[in-house]
Design an enzyme around this catalytic site. Structure first.
Site, short mmCIF file in Angstrom:
data_model
loop_
_atom_site.label_atom_id
_atom_site.label_comp_id
_atom_site.label_asym_id
_atom_site.label_seq_id
_atom_site.Cartn_x
_atom_site.Cartn_y
_atom_site.Cartn_z
N LYS A 80 0.81 -1.23 0.14
CA LYS A 80 -0.05 0.00 -0.03
C LYS A 80 0.89 1.12 0.09
O LYS A 80 1.86 1.34 0.51
CB LYS A 80 -0.89 0.16 1.38
CG LYS A 80 -1.80 1.05 1.46
CD LYS A 80 -2.75 0.87 2.63
CE LYS A 80 -3.15 2.36 3.13
NZ LYS A 80 -3.84 3.22 2.08
N ARG A 90 5.06 8.07 0.90
CA ARG A 90 5.08 7.30 -0.50
C ARG A 90 6.29 6.60 -0.37
O ARG A 90 7.43 6.60 0.25
CB ARG A 90 5.28 8.03 -1.47
CG ARG A 90 4.03 8.65 -2.01
CD ARG A 90 3.97 9.42 -3.59
NE ARG A 90 2.79 9.28 -3.91
CZ ARG A 90 2.09 8.31 -4.63
NH1 ARG A 90 3.01 7.25 -4.77
NH2 ARG A 90 1.10 8.28 -5.19
N ASP A 91 6.31 5.15 -1.09
CA ASP A 91 7.40 4.43 -1.21
C ASP A 91 8.41 4.27 -0.14
O ASP A 91 9.55 3.92 -0.19
CB ASP A 91 8.66 5.20 -2.34
CG ASP A 91 7.61 5.69 -3.67
OD1 ASP A 91 6.88 4.82 -3.97
OD2 ASP A 91 7.84 6.94 -4.16
N ARG A 92 7.85 3.79 0.93
CA ARG A 92 8.29 3.47 2.34
C ARG A 92 9.49 4.46 2.83
O ARG A 92 9.76 4.09 3.69
CB ARG A 92 9.10 1.98 1.91
CG ARG A 92 8.35 0.82 1.65
CD ARG A 92 7.07 0.84 2.48
NE ARG A 92 6.16 -0.27 2.45
CZ ARG A 92 4.78 0.02 2.23
NH1 ARG A 92 4.20 1.04 1.83
NH2 ARG A 92 4.01 -1.06 2.13
N LEU A 93 9.23 5.68 2.34
CA LEU A 93 10.07 6.67 3.06
C LEU A 93 9.15 7.42 4.01
O LEU A 93 9.02 8.87 3.78
CB LEU A 93 10.82 7.44 1.97
CG LEU A 93 12.00 6.72 0.85
CD1 LEU A 93 12.45 7.96 0.19
CD2 LEU A 93 12.92 6.23 1.81
#
Ligand SMILES: Cc1cc2nc3c(=O)[nH]c(=O)nc-3n(C[C@H](O)[C@H](O)[C@H](O)COP(=O)(O)O)c2cc1C
Length: 210
Positions: free
Chosen positions: A6, A187-190
């Site tokens: 997600k 976003r993007d696991r950051l």
């Protein structure tokens, strides 16, 4: 199990400048936001304790207020968590609010609340919950459900017409944090992670990598 992860996009970035000076005040804001978002149990938090053999155990309890910079919860002092906290008064708490894409982690020392504070909270509880607290030998093995129900019924009769006394074995704890981390999905696991760390009488905020 190989679903696309997600993307967390709900919130604007969490910046150091957004945080209040006291982490408990910041936590209150996030709990209020979780309540407004319609979460069923916005005060639910996972409490992790540790046993004599170093084995951690975790379970959910409800945050029932704040005291002297700490987070309060109520339980049976003789159940597993009570015995573990009395022997090893250090614990961790974790809140997770999926509707807000937010997590808060706290670590610190735990102390029992005063009998007066526990009594004040016990008096606010519905009568049936008071008798339930009296009835449960929390964490003990019970042979059948019927045995527990029969003890509850007997206690309902025993206390009929009078106040239910605060059980000796039941009351509150406060966890006073040494560290409190606020996590917000990005976003993007950051993701954003901002951690208050106790430093003498004040707090230092550190940004952690996600
Ligand atoms: C949503 C939720 C809220 C709970 N709140 C409490 C609580 O405030 N106090 C408590 O003692 N147990 C609470 N429980 C039950 C605990 O998770 C746990 O089963 C119980 O305290 C026994 O834990 P122990 O055997 O490790 O001591 C709650 C459980 C859930 C799912």
């Amino acid at each position: 199990m190989s679903q696309t992860p997600k993307q967390y996009t709900l919130n604007p970035p969490l910046d150091e400048a957004d945080l209040l000076a006291e982490p408990i005040d910041q936590l209150r804001l996030w709990i209020d936001a979780a309540r407004e978002a319609g979460m069923i149990e916005p005060t639910a938090m996972t409490l992790a304790t540790v046993g004599d053999d170093g084995q951690p155990s975790a379970r959910i309890v409800l945050c029932k207020g704040f005291h002297d910079g700490g987070v309060c919860f109520y339980t049976n002092y003789e159940g597993r968590k009570g015995r573990e906290l009395d022997a090893h008064p250090q614990a961790a708490l974790v809140f997770w609010w999926d509707k807000l894409e937010r997590q808060v982690r706290l670590e610190g020392r735990v102390e029992r609340l005063s009998r007066e504070a526990s009594l004040a909270y016990f008096r606010e509880r519905p009568r049936a919950s008071q008798i339930g607290a009296y009835t449960s030998r929390q964490s003990a093995v019970v042979a059948t459900r019927g045995e527990l129900d029969a003890r509850m019924q007997a206690n309902e009769q025993a206390f009929a017409g009078g106040d239910v006394p605060l059980p000796e074995f039941w009351g509150g704890y406060v966890l006073r944090p040494q560290a409190v981390e606020f996590w917000q999905g990005r976003r993007d696991r950051l993701h954003d992670r901002l951690c208050y760390v106790r430093s003498a009488a004040s707090w230092r905020v550190e940004r952690l990598e996600p």
